[in-house]
Design a protein around this motif. Structure first.
Motif, PDB file in Angstrom:
ATOM      1  N   GLY A  37       0.801  -1.222   0.000  1.00  0.00           N
ATOM      2  CA  GLY A  37       0.000   0.000   0.000  1.00  0.00           C
ATOM      3  C   GLY A  37       0.830   1.266   0.000  1.00  0.00           C
ATOM      4  O   GLY A  37       0.344   2.338   0.356  1.00  0.00           O
ATOM      5  N   HIS A  38       2.107   1.167  -0.414  1.00  0.00           N
ATOM      6  CA  HIS A  38       2.982   2.339  -0.458  1.00  0.00           C
ATOM      7  C   HIS A  38       2.884   3.041  -1.809  1.00  0.00           C
ATOM      8  O   HIS A  38       2.375   2.483  -2.786  1.00  0.00           O
ATOM      9  CB  HIS A  38       4.432   1.946  -0.194  1.00  0.00           C
ATOM     10  N   THR A  39       3.420   4.259  -1.867  1.00  0.00           N
ATOM     11  CA  THR A  39       3.486   5.013  -3.120  1.00  0.00           C
ATOM     12  C   THR A  39       4.897   5.562  -3.325  1.00  0.00           C
ATOM     13  O   THR A  39       5.077   6.722  -3.686  1.00  0.00           O
ATOM     14  CB  THR A  39       2.470   6.176  -3.123  1.00  0.00           C
ATOM     15  N   VAL A  40       5.896   4.747  -3.047  1.00  0.00           N
ATOM     16  CA  VAL A  40       7.288   5.196  -3.147  1.00  0.00           C
ATOM     17  C   VAL A  40       7.730   5.232  -4.615  1.00  0.00           C
ATOM     18  O   VAL A  40       7.628   4.226  -5.319  1.00  0.00           O
ATOM     19  CB  VAL A  40       8.214   4.258  -2.346  1.00  0.00           C
ATOM     20  N   PRO A  41       8.233   6.374  -5.105  1.00  0.00           N
ATOM     21  CA  PRO A  41       8.742   6.415  -6.477  1.00  0.00           C
ATOM     22  C   PRO A  41      10.014   5.587  -6.607  1.00  0.00           C
ATOM     23  O   PRO A  41      10.783   5.442  -5.644  1.00  0.00           O
ATOM     24  CB  PRO A  41       9.020   7.905  -6.711  1.00  0.00           C
ATOM     25  N   VAL A  42      10.256   5.047  -7.796  1.00  0.00           N
ATOM     26  CA  VAL A  42      11.401   4.175  -8.035  1.00  0.00           C
ATOM     27  C   VAL A  42      12.320   4.799  -9.078  1.00  0.00           C
ATOM     28  O   VAL A  42      11.881   5.194 -10.162  1.00  0.00           O
ATOM     29  CB  VAL A  42      10.954   2.778  -8.513  1.00  0.00           C
ATOM     30  N   LEU A  43      13.594   4.892  -8.732  1.00  0.00           N
ATOM     31  CA  LEU A  43      14.623   5.378  -9.645  1.00  0.00           C
ATOM     32  C   LEU A  43      15.482   4.184 -10.031  1.00  0.00           C
ATOM     33  O   LEU A  43      15.927   3.423  -9.161  1.00  0.00           O
ATOM     34  CB  LEU A  43      15.467   6.461  -8.965  1.00  0.00           C
ATOM     35  N   CYS A  44      15.721   3.994 -11.324  1.00  0.00           N
ATOM     36  CA  CYS A  44      16.451   2.812 -11.794  1.00  0.00           C
ATOM     37  C   CYS A  44      17.838   3.183 -12.305  1.00  0.00           C
ATOM     38  O   CYS A  44      18.029   4.241 -12.916  1.00  0.00           O
ATOM     39  CB  CYS A  44      15.675   2.115 -12.912  1.00  0.00           C
ATOM     40  N   ARG A  45      18.785   2.300 -12.040  1.00  0.00           N
ATOM     41  CA  ARG A  45      20.145   2.420 -12.571  1.00  0.00           C
ATOM     42  C   ARG A  45      20.335   1.318 -13.613  1.00  0.00           C
ATOM     43  O   ARG A  45      20.072   0.152 -13.339  1.00  0.00           O
ATOM     44  CB  ARG A  45      21.181   2.300 -11.460  1.00  0.00           C
ATOM     45  N   VAL A  46      20.804   1.722 -14.803  1.00  0.00           N
ATOM     46  CA  VAL A  46      20.893   0.790 -15.928  1.00  0.00           C
ATOM     47  C   VAL A  46      22.221   0.996 -16.637  1.00  0.00           C
ATOM     48  O   VAL A  46      22.694   2.127 -16.779  1.00  0.00           O
ATOM     49  CB  VAL A  46      19.726   1.008 -16.924  1.00  0.00           C
ATOM     50  N   GLU A  47      22.829  -0.094 -17.099  1.00  0.00           N
ATOM     51  CA  GLU A  47      24.050   0.019 -17.897  1.00  0.00           C
ATOM     52  C   GLU A  47      23.768   0.841 -19.154  1.00  0.00           C
ATOM     53  O   GLU A  47      22.705   0.722 -19.763  1.00  0.00           O
ATOM     54  CB  GLU A  47      24.533  -1.375 -18.313  1.00  0.00           C
ATOM     55  N   ARG A  48      24.717   1.673 -19.532  1.00  0.00           N
ATOM     56  CA  ARG A  48      24.522   2.549 -20.699  1.00  0.00           C
ATOM     57  C   ARG A  48      24.217   1.751 -21.965  1.00  0.00           C
ATOM     58  O   ARG A  48      23.458   2.196 -22.823  1.00  0.00           O
ATOM     59  CB  ARG A  48      25.767   3.413 -20.921  1.00  0.00           C
ATOM     60  N   ARG A  49      24.817   0.587 -22.102  1.00  0.00           N
ATOM     61  CA  ARG A  49      24.601  -0.190 -23.317  1.00  0.00           C
ATOM     62  C   ARG A  49      23.256  -0.889 -23.330  1.00  0.00           C
ATOM     63  O   ARG A  49      22.883  -1.510 -24.334  1.00  0.00           O
ATOM     64  CB  ARG A  49      25.721  -1.222 -23.473  1.00  0.00           C
ATOM     65  N   ALA A  54      16.658  -0.171 -31.894  1.00  0.00           N
ATOM     66  CA  ALA A  54      17.639  -1.244 -32.057  1.00  0.00           C
ATOM     67  C   ALA A  54      18.693  -0.862 -33.096  1.00  0.00           C
ATOM     68  O   ALA A  54      19.901  -1.102 -32.908  1.00  0.00           O
ATOM     69  CB  ALA A  54      16.931  -2.534 -32.463  1.00  0.00           C
ATOM     70  N   LEU A  55      18.251  -0.251 -34.192  1.00  0.00           N
ATOM     71  CA  LEU A  55      19.181   0.167 -35.233  1.00  0.00           C
ATOM     72  C   LEU A  55      20.093   1.282 -34.724  1.00  0.00           C
ATOM     73  O   LEU A  55      21.312   1.270 -34.971  1.00  0.00           O
ATOM     74  CB  LEU A  55      18.391   0.632 -36.457  1.00  0.00           C
ATOM     75  N   ALA A  56      19.515   2.237 -33.993  1.00  0.00           N
ATOM     76  CA  ALA A  56      20.304   3.351 -33.464  1.00  0.00           C
ATOM     77  C   ALA A  56      21.374   2.863 -32.493  1.00  0.00           C
ATOM     78  O   ALA A  56      22.504   3.377 -32.471  1.00  0.00           O
ATOM     79  CB  ALA A  56      19.385   4.358 -32.773  1.00  0.00           C
ATOM     80  N   GLN A  57      21.054   1.878 -31.683  1.00  0.00           N
ATOM     81  CA  GLN A  57      22.025   1.355 -30.725  1.00  0.00           C
ATOM     82  C   GLN A  57      23.202   0.685 -31.434  1.00  0.00           C
ATOM     83  O   GLN A  57      24.339   0.769 -30.969  1.00  0.00           O
ATOM     84  CB  GLN A  57      21.339   0.376 -29.780  1.00  0.00           C
ATOM     85  N   ARG A  58      22.929   0.039 -32.563  1.00  0.00           N
ATOM     86  CA  ARG A  58      24.017  -0.570 -33.327  1.00  0.00           C
ATOM     87  C   ARG A  58      24.885   0.511 -33.965  1.00  0.00           C
ATOM     88  O   ARG A  58      26.114   0.420 -33.963  1.00  0.00           O
ATOM     89  CB  ARG A  58      23.447  -1.502 -34.392  1.00  0.00           C
ATOM     90  N   VAL A  59      24.249   1.538 -34.515  1.00  0.00           N
ATOM     91  CA  VAL A  59      25.004   2.637 -35.125  1.00  0.00           C
ATOM     92  C   VAL A  59      25.836   3.357 -34.069  1.00  0.00           C
ATOM     93  O   VAL A  59      26.970   3.786 -34.330  1.00  0.00           O
ATOM     94  CB  VAL A  59      24.044   3.624 -35.822  1.00  0.00           C
ATOM     95  N   ALA A  60      25.310   3.463 -32.854  1.00  0.00           N
ATOM     96  CA  ALA A  60      25.985   4.196 -31.783  1.00  0.00           C
ATOM     97  C   ALA A  60      27.336   3.590 -31.429  1.00  0.00           C
ATOM     98  O   ALA A  60      28.242   4.293 -30.985  1.00  0.00           O
ATOM     99  CB  ALA A  60      25.095   4.241 -30.542  1.00  0.00           C
ATOM    100  N   GLN A  61      27.477   2.299 -31.629  1.00  0.00           N
ATOM    101  CA  GLN A  61      28.729   1.630 -31.257  1.00  0.00           C
ATOM    102  C   GLN A  61      29.858   1.906 -32.252  1.00  0.00           C
ATOM    103  O   GLN A  61      31.007   1.552 -31.997  1.00  0.00           O
ATOM    104  CB  GLN A  61      28.494   0.127 -31.151  1.00  0.00           C
ATOM    105  N   THR A  62      29.543   2.538 -33.368  1.00  0.00           N
ATOM    106  CA  THR A  62      30.552   2.871 -34.372  1.00  0.00           C
ATOM    107  C   THR A  62      30.850   4.370 -34.297  1.00  0.00           C
ATOM    108  O   THR A  62      30.244   5.106 -33.525  1.00  0.00           O
ATOM    109  CB  THR A  62      30.045   2.516 -35.773  1.00  0.00           C
ATOM    110  N   GLU A  63      31.786   4.806 -35.120  1.00  0.00           N
ATOM    111  CA  GLU A  63      32.147   6.232 -35.152  1.00  0.00           C
ATOM    112  C   GLU A  63      31.626   6.922 -36.410  1.00  0.00           C
ATOM    113  O   GLU A  63      32.046   8.025 -36.725  1.00  0.00           O
ATOM    114  CB  GLU A  63      33.670   6.381 -35.067  1.00  0.00           C
ATOM    115  N   VAL A  64      30.737   6.274 -37.134  1.00  0.00           N
ATOM    116  CA  VAL A  64      30.247   6.854 -38.379  1.00  0.00           C
ATOM    117  C   VAL A  64      29.379   8.073 -38.090  1.00  0.00           C
ATOM    118  O   VAL A  64      28.741   8.172 -37.038  1.00  0.00           O
ATOM    119  CB  VAL A  64      29.437   5.831 -39.200  1.00  0.00           C
TER     120      VAL A  64
END
Length: 490
Positions: free
Chosen positions: A76-88, A144-154
């Motif tokens: 019965g709580h209403t505590v907001p949740v902040l998540c930590r996620v790996e950048r990749r 998904a496509l953007a994440q693949r492009v992000a790993q390159t330097e193009v």
């Protein structure tokens, strides 16, 4: 010595992957965040009672967030949740936001500024860091496509209509790349004169021109080690295009008034809503620059073509307006209306509509009556008939009940005489709304009068408005009463 008071945020910390280091705890203490670490969901049950916010570390999925949310609901709580996620793991961050996380931070982010921003105004979360929406299948494919492009330097060229979210995608490219810890610098190339753009991009030396009292590092230098985003690059003047091309080719620049060259380590992401190939044919854009910036093209679809994103975007925008911990809700009819609207202004227009709805609703429930779209002159065909006039249709149920007391009238009575008789009253209501209530009434009255004047009978007018003939009679009676008693000046 000047004393200052800081509101300390009590955070419960759950990280099943790695222990909290003393140096990291000190960083969060400096940000005004007091931590209580827990290691199991059982420990979490006791700690939640004292928490202002819960911070959890997610792995390859958002499953832990779902478990925690279930536990919070059971207690019965209403505590907001902040998540930590790996950048990749951008897809995990997106899932966390979709599941209702207050905020998402990279797992290796410890700066006091970032954490203060994340917990700023827990009753009105800003949702800035990684607050991206990719729910529609089209958007998920793009992510998904953007994440693949992000790993390159193009270099990447983002193409799409104005307001569709090109800068958001540029930030995704940056946040998902090895340059994520570096700066992200953006410039709208259409926002200022040519000489100012050149100075902002490449900088100048002291004394380079009258008023240059000290050296200025341009945006390319400021973005060193990170990403520079050139929005609306199709509007860049031709002379400046030549200089930009040289900088991109040589990865060096000369400040205005300078003699030496400066080495650059910058990734370039550009964006446009223009057809650059057509601009090349019309000699408005350099072909060699086009091929330099478009190593990889990413096309962002208009909002109307990714309907699965609409309601999550509305929820995200509404979350920015939450006060007192009570969230907004959007009725099913309002959701259907939002999804059926063509959104010519894309996400920017959606944010405008949400802000108006927050002002108009006066509570925490958004209904069709509170949705005012930018395209007021839109054809009836653009929306389903039942949704064509949201300011009226949302109140049908209430008005139908009130109308039971109204005497029956001939539903098929021609509306021309009614429209003529009511026009002066409507004009007095519409011409000078003196406050928000009058403005809303004026909008409703305009819609009713337009429907009456464009149909042959009350029955047709009611159908066009998406209400019953009985409700229309009730509203016409309201108009007459207001015209006689309220005395709104013309």
């Amino acid at each position: 010595m000047i004393a200052s008071s800081v509101n300390v945020i009590h955070a419960v910390w759950l990280d099943p992957f790695s222990p909290l280091q003393a140096a990291d705890r000190a960083q969060l203490d400096a940000a005004g965040i007091s931590l209580e670490t827990v290691s199991t969901l059982g420990d979490l049950t006791l700690a939640l009672r004292r928490a202002h916010v819960l911070v959890i570390r997610l792995g390859d999925s958002a499953e832990l967030l779902q478990e925690v949310q279930t536990l919070i609901a059971q207690l019965g709580h209403t505590v907001p949740v902040l998540c930590r996620v790996e950048r990749r793991r951008m897809e995990v961050a997106v899932d966390a936001m979709r599941l209702g996380a207050l905020h998402v931070l990279p797992a290796d982010e410890w700066s006091a500024g970032a954490w203060q921003e994340a917990v700023k105004g827990l009753n009105a979360p800003e949702l800035k860091t990684k607050s991206y929406v990719f729910v529609d299948p089209t958007s998920q494919h793009l992510l998904a496509l953007a994440q693949r492009v992000a790993q390159t330097e193009v270099t990447a060229l983002l193409v799409g209509p104005t307001g569709a979210g090109k800068e958001v995608l540029a930030r995704v490219l940056h946040e998902s790349s090895p340059r994520a810890k570096g700066p992200f610098v953006a410039l709208n190339c259409a926002a200022m004169p040519e000489h100012l753009i050149e100075d902002m991009l490449f900088g100048h030396e002291k004394g380079a021109f009258t008023g240059a009292l000290k050296e200025h590092k341009g945006l390319f230098e400021q973005a060193h080690g990170g990403t520079i985003f050139l929005d609306e690059i199709g509007e860049m003047p031709m002379q400046l295009q030549a200089k930009l091309l040289r900088v991109l080719q040589e990865k060096k620049l000369n400040r205005l008034g300078g003699e030496g060259t400066i080495d650059l380590d910058v990734r370039v992401v550009a964006a446009t809503n223009k057809d650059l190939k057509l601009a090349i044919e019309q000699r408005e854009f350099r072909e060699d620059l086009y091929f330099r910036i478009s190593t990889f093209r990413l096309r962002i679809q208009p909002l109307k073509d990714r309907p699965g994103d609409i309601v999550p975007l509305v929820a995200q925008s509404l979350a920015r307006h939450v006060k007192g911990g009570v969230p907004f809700t959007v009725t099913e009819d309002a959701q259907a209306l939002l999804q059926s609207y063509p959104w010519p202004g894309n996400v920017r227009e959606l944010e405008n509509v949400v802000q108006r709805a927050v002002v108009l609703c006066g509570g925490r429930t958004i209904s069709p009556a509170h949705l005012m779209f930018d395209d007021a002159a839109m054809d009836d065909q653009a929306l389903p008939a039942a949704h064509a006039v949201p300011a009226v249709s949302a109140m049908s149920a209430l008005n139908d009940a009130l109308a039971q007391a109204m005497p029956a009238a001939e539903d098929a009575q021609p509306c021309a005489q009614t429209a003529a008789a009511m026009a002066p009253i409507a004009m007095r209501e519409v011409s000078a709304p003196v406050n928000l209530e009058h403005a809303v009434k004026a909008s409703e009255h305009q819609v009713i009068m337009a429907a009456i004047q464009s149909t042959d009978s009350r029955m047709e007018a009611a159908a066009k408005l998406g209400i019953s003939p009985r409700t229309l009679r009730y509203k016409l009676a309201q108009l007459r009463t207001r015209g006689m008693s309220e005395g709104v000046s013309a």
